[in-house]
Design a protein around this motif. Structure first.
Motif, PDB file in Angstrom:
ATOM      1  N   TYR A 168      28.187 -11.422  12.881  1.00 33.85           N
ATOM      2  CA  TYR A 168      27.942 -10.012  13.180  1.00 33.85           C
ATOM      3  C   TYR A 168      27.472  -9.830  14.625  1.00 33.85           C
ATOM      4  O   TYR A 168      27.848  -8.857  15.284  1.00 33.85           O
ATOM      5  N   PHE A 169      26.666 -10.770  15.101  1.00 36.29           N
ATOM      6  CA  PHE A 169      26.198 -10.677  16.486  1.00 36.29           C
ATOM      7  C   PHE A 169      27.366 -10.780  17.455  1.00 36.29           C
ATOM      8  O   PHE A 169      27.459 -10.014  18.425  1.00 36.29           O
ATOM      9  N   GLY A 170      28.279 -11.701  17.200  1.00 39.23           N
ATOM     10  CA  GLY A 170      29.426 -11.858  18.072  1.00 39.23           C
ATOM     11  C   GLY A 170      30.363 -10.669  18.038  1.00 39.23           C
ATOM     12  O   GLY A 170      31.017 -10.347  19.038  1.00 39.23           O
ATOM     13  N   LEU A 171      30.442  -9.986  16.896  1.00 43.42           N
ATOM     14  CA  LEU A 171      31.291  -8.803  16.796  1.00 43.42           C
ATOM     15  C   LEU A 171      30.683  -7.597  17.495  1.00 43.42           C
ATOM     16  O   LEU A 171      31.394  -6.773  18.072  1.00 43.42           O
ATOM     17  N   ALA A 172      29.356  -7.475  17.451  1.00 39.73           N
ATOM     18  CA  ALA A 172      28.701  -6.261  17.945  1.00 39.73           C
ATOM     19  C   ALA A 172      28.246  -6.362  19.394  1.00 39.73           C
ATOM     20  O   ALA A 172      28.353  -5.380  20.140  1.00 39.73           O
ATOM     21  N   ALA A 173      27.729  -7.527  19.811  1.00 38.58           N
ATOM     22  CA  ALA A 173      27.105  -7.640  21.132  1.00 38.58           C
ATOM     23  C   ALA A 173      28.032  -7.266  22.285  1.00 38.58           C
ATOM     24  O   ALA A 173      27.626  -6.508  23.181  1.00 38.58           O
ATOM     25  N   PRO A 174      29.291  -7.742  22.347  1.00 41.29           N
ATOM     26  CA  PRO A 174      30.138  -7.350  23.481  1.00 41.29           C
ATOM     27  C   PRO A 174      30.440  -5.862  23.530  1.00 41.29           C
ATOM     28  O   PRO A 174      30.742  -5.327  24.605  1.00 41.29           O
ATOM     29  N   LEU A 175      30.383  -5.180  22.399  1.00 44.02           N
ATOM     30  CA  LEU A 175      30.673  -3.744  22.366  1.00 44.02           C
ATOM     31  C   LEU A 175      29.489  -2.910  22.846  1.00 44.02           C
ATOM     32  O   LEU A 175      29.639  -1.721  23.137  1.00 44.02           O
ATOM     33  N   ILE A 176      28.305  -3.511  22.888  1.00 42.77           N
ATOM     34  CA  ILE A 176      27.112  -2.776  23.321  1.00 42.77           C
ATOM     35  C   ILE A 176      27.048  -2.667  24.835  1.00 42.77           C
ATOM     36  O   ILE A 176      26.476  -1.709  25.372  1.00 42.77           O
ATOM     37  N   ALA A 177      27.655  -3.618  25.535  1.00 41.80           N
ATOM     38  CA  ALA A 177      27.531  -3.691  26.995  1.00 41.80           C
ATOM     39  C   ALA A 177      28.425  -2.663  27.675  1.00 41.80           C
ATOM     40  O   ALA A 177      29.500  -2.985  28.173  1.00 41.80           O
ATOM     41  N   GLN A 178      27.996  -1.411  27.675  1.00 44.16           N
ATOM     42  CA  GLN A 178      28.724  -0.330  28.337  1.00 44.16           C
ATOM     43  C   GLN A 178      27.743   0.764  28.716  1.00 44.16           C
ATOM     44  O   GLN A 178      26.737   0.965  28.030  1.00 44.16           O
ATOM     45  N   GLY A 179      28.023   1.447  29.834  1.00 46.12           N
ATOM     46  CA  GLY A 179      27.036   2.362  30.397  1.00 46.12           C
ATOM     47  C   GLY A 179      27.177   3.819  30.020  1.00 46.12           C
ATOM     48  O   GLY A 179      26.537   4.674  30.653  1.00 46.12           O
ATOM     49  N   THR A 180      27.962   4.135  29.002  1.00 44.64           N
ATOM     50  CA  THR A 180      28.136   5.538  28.625  1.00 44.64           C
ATOM     51  C   THR A 180      26.818   6.180  28.220  1.00 44.64           C
ATOM     52  O   THR A 180      26.494   7.300  28.629  1.00 44.64           O
ATOM     53  N   GLY A 181      26.047   5.486  27.407  1.00 43.43           N
ATOM     54  CA  GLY A 181      24.779   6.028  26.937  1.00 43.43           C
ATOM     55  C   GLY A 181      23.762   6.198  28.048  1.00 43.43           C
ATOM     56  O   GLY A 181      22.946   7.134  28.030  1.00 43.43           O
ATOM     57  N   VAL A 182      23.775   5.301  29.037  1.00 41.90           N
ATOM     58  CA  VAL A 182      22.854   5.420  30.171  1.00 41.90           C
ATOM     59  C   VAL A 182      23.120   6.709  30.929  1.00 41.90           C
ATOM     60  O   VAL A 182      22.188   7.424  31.321  1.00 41.90           O
ATOM     61  N   PHE A 183      24.376   7.016  31.120  1.00 35.03           N
ATOM     62  CA  PHE A 183      24.728   8.266  31.805  1.00 35.03           C
ATOM     63  C   PHE A 183      24.255   9.478  31.010  1.00 35.03           C
ATOM     64  O   PHE A 183      23.709  10.432  31.568  1.00 35.03           O
ATOM     65  N   LEU A 184      24.446   9.456  29.692  1.00 32.10           N
ATOM     66  CA  LEU A 184      24.048  10.580  28.849  1.00 32.10           C
ATOM     67  C   LEU A 184      22.544  10.811  28.911  1.00 32.10           C
ATOM     68  O   LEU A 184      22.084  11.946  29.124  1.00 32.10           O
ATOM     69  N   PHE A 185      21.750   9.751  28.751  1.00 29.83           N
ATOM     70  CA  PHE A 185      20.289   9.894  28.775  1.00 29.83           C
ATOM     71  C   PHE A 185      19.790  10.246  30.176  1.00 29.83           C
ATOM     72  O   PHE A 185      18.841  11.026  30.324  1.00 29.83           O
ATOM     73  N   ARG A 186      20.404   9.681  31.194  1.00 29.02           N
ATOM     74  CA  ARG A 186      19.980   9.995  32.561  1.00 29.02           C
ATOM     75  C   ARG A 186      20.166  11.477  32.857  1.00 29.02           C
ATOM     76  O   ARG A 186      19.280  12.113  33.440  1.00 29.02           O
ATOM     77  N   GLN A 187      21.302  12.022  32.450  1.00 24.97           N
ATOM     78  CA  GLN A 187      21.535  13.450  32.680  1.00 24.97           C
ATOM     79  C   GLN A 187      20.528  14.311  31.913  1.00 24.97           C
ATOM     80  O   GLN A 187      20.063  15.332  32.415  1.00 24.97           O
ATOM     81  N   PHE A 188      20.168  13.869  30.700  1.00 30.05           N
ATOM     82  CA  PHE A 188      19.193  14.638  29.923  1.00 30.05           C
ATOM     83  C   PHE A 188      17.800  14.542  30.535  1.00 30.05           C
ATOM     84  O   PHE A 188      17.081  15.544  30.635  1.00 30.05           O
ATOM     85  N   PHE A 189      17.400  13.354  30.961  1.00 30.34           N
ATOM     86  CA  PHE A 189      16.071  13.180  31.544  1.00 30.34           C
ATOM     87  C   PHE A 189      15.909  14.011  32.810  1.00 30.34           C
ATOM     88  O   PHE A 189      14.802  14.487  33.111  1.00 30.34           O
ATOM     89  N   ARG A 190      16.979  14.189  33.544  1.00 31.59           N
ATOM     90  CA  ARG A 190      16.890  14.959  34.794  1.00 31.59           C
ATOM     91  C   ARG A 190      16.757  16.454  34.544  1.00 31.59           C
ATOM     92  O   ARG A 190      16.442  17.205  35.472  1.00 31.59           O
ATOM     93  N   THR A 191      16.988  16.903  33.314  1.00 31.12           N
ATOM     94  CA  THR A 191      16.774  18.311  32.981  1.00 31.12           C
ATOM     95  C   THR A 191      15.323  18.595  32.607  1.00 31.12           C
ATOM     96  O   THR A 191      14.936  19.758  32.508  1.00 31.12           O
ATOM     97  N   LEU A 192      14.525  17.562  32.383  1.00 27.50           N
ATOM     98  CA  LEU A 192      13.125  17.764  31.989  1.00 27.50           C
ATOM     99  C   LEU A 192      12.290  18.188  33.185  1.00 27.50           C
ATOM    100  O   LEU A 192      12.570  17.794  34.330  1.00 27.50           O
ATOM    101  N   PRO A 193      11.253  18.983  32.981  1.00 27.03           N
ATOM    102  CA  PRO A 193      10.396  19.425  34.093  1.00 27.03           C
ATOM    103  C   PRO A 193       9.733  18.249  34.786  1.00 27.03           C
ATOM    104  O   PRO A 193       9.277  17.288  34.145  1.00 27.03           O
ATOM    105  N   ALA A 194       9.667  18.311  36.112  1.00 26.08           N
ATOM    106  CA  ALA A 194       9.032  17.237  36.882  1.00 26.08           C
ATOM    107  C   ALA A 194       7.539  17.155  36.602  1.00 26.08           C
ATOM    108  O   ALA A 194       6.929  16.077  36.727  1.00 26.08           O
TER     109      ALA A 194
END
Length: 305
Positions: A168-194
């Motif tokens: 299961y680790f070998g099936l899942a781990a390579p699929l986790i290494a992608q930056g789509t989620g980082v972009f989504l959270f970064r855009q959301f965090f930048r909408t929060l008040p400073a």
């Protein structure tokens, strides 16, 4: 102007109806075919009215194929991919937005670069790493000359071997290494008040407490949105599970469904049973979408502000 607006509404409704027919039509034909018998399909071809063999075809899928086990594998892999991506993306975006990291723009660009290098592009190198995750240690021993010294002492070099294929680790781990989620959270965090960070510091909250007690509750909607998207992505993966799992009891449902079609071209596949299996495989992701669709849409809207 009113007449023009009404005409546009009618045109838009027609286009929407055609789009829905284009999407729903194959699903309806799939379900109708799943209700037919194998003999009926051989003699009459594609049917447009439901039959009475759905339960029999469904029973054949559950008893004569490995789909039930493979459904469990798909669930484990999809949940692992979705959970892993959510956690890693949240942590990475938190560091990029709320910490003064040197060259963080460059780091973010490198993370986004992984979106253009999906596992389908790097499948050969990924397979090489998964077949022996300790190969960097072997390379380090060779480069530093330690293996030469070990050979003189013991008569043979050391070679470490640890494969994560068919796990299961070998099936899942390579699929986790992608930056789509980082972009989504970064855009959301930048909408929060400073001032949110300043207020947390005034209350004595450190970075970890700020992340868990303040930022995490505010991010539940993007979490749900990303979780649904990555669950669907992990569920529908075909190439990597096909390469990384050589055993039928470790393959995912999408791969198992493709294997229901015989390799012999002279044999006509049992299309009703295959369509029943397809309906079973599609049931879980459709259920996830139906339950979390509202959160998915809200999360994507928030991330675009």
């Amino acid at each position: 102007m009113v007449e023009n607006a009404r005409s546009l509404n009618i045109a838009a409704t027609i286009i929407l109806a055609l789009g829905m027919l284009y999407i729903v039509g194959p699903l309806v034909l799939m379900l109708i075919t799943a209700t037919q018998s194998y003999e009926y399909v051989l003699s009459h071809g594609l049917a447009y009215l439901p039959g009475d063999q759905f339960l029999e075809n469904f029973r054949s899928v559950l008893t004569e194929t490995a789909i039930p086990r493979q459904l469990w594998n798909s669930t484990v892999v999809a949940l692992s991919v979705a959970t892993g991506k959510c956690i890693l993306s949240f942590a990475a975006a938190f560091v990029l937005v709320f910490f003064e990291v040197r060259h963080r723009s460059l780091l973010f660009a490198l993370i986004l670069l992984t979106i253009m290098l999906p596992v389908e592009v790097r499948v050969i190198t990924t397979y090489g790493v998964a077949s022996n995750i300790l190969s960097p240690v072997n390379t380090l021993l060779d480069i530093t000359g330690l293996n030469g010294l070990i050979t003189k002492v013991w008569g043979a070099p050391i070679h470490f071997q640890l494969s994560v294929l068919n796990t299961y680790f070998g099936l899942a781990a390579p699929l986790i290494a992608q930056g789509t989620g980082v972009f989504l959270f970064r855009q959301f965090f930048r909408t929060l008040p400073a001032d949110l960070v300043k207020a947390a510091k005034m209350d004595g909250a450190g970075p970890l407490r700020f992340m868990i007690d303040i930022l995490l509750p505010l991010s539940l909607t993007p979490f749900a949105s990303l979780f649904v998207l990555e669950f669907l992505s992990g569920w529908t993966q075909y190439l990597w599970p096909l390469v990384a799992s050589s055993k039928a009891d470790m393959q995912t449902a999408v791969v198992g469904l493709a294997h229901l079609v015989p390799d012999d071209d002279s044999f006509i596949p049992n299309f009703p049973m295959i369509m029943a299996g397809a309906a079973l495989v599609a049931a879980i992701p459709l259920t996830v979408i139906a339950l979390l669709q509202r959160y998915m849409v809200r999360g994507l809207i928030l991330s675009e502000k």
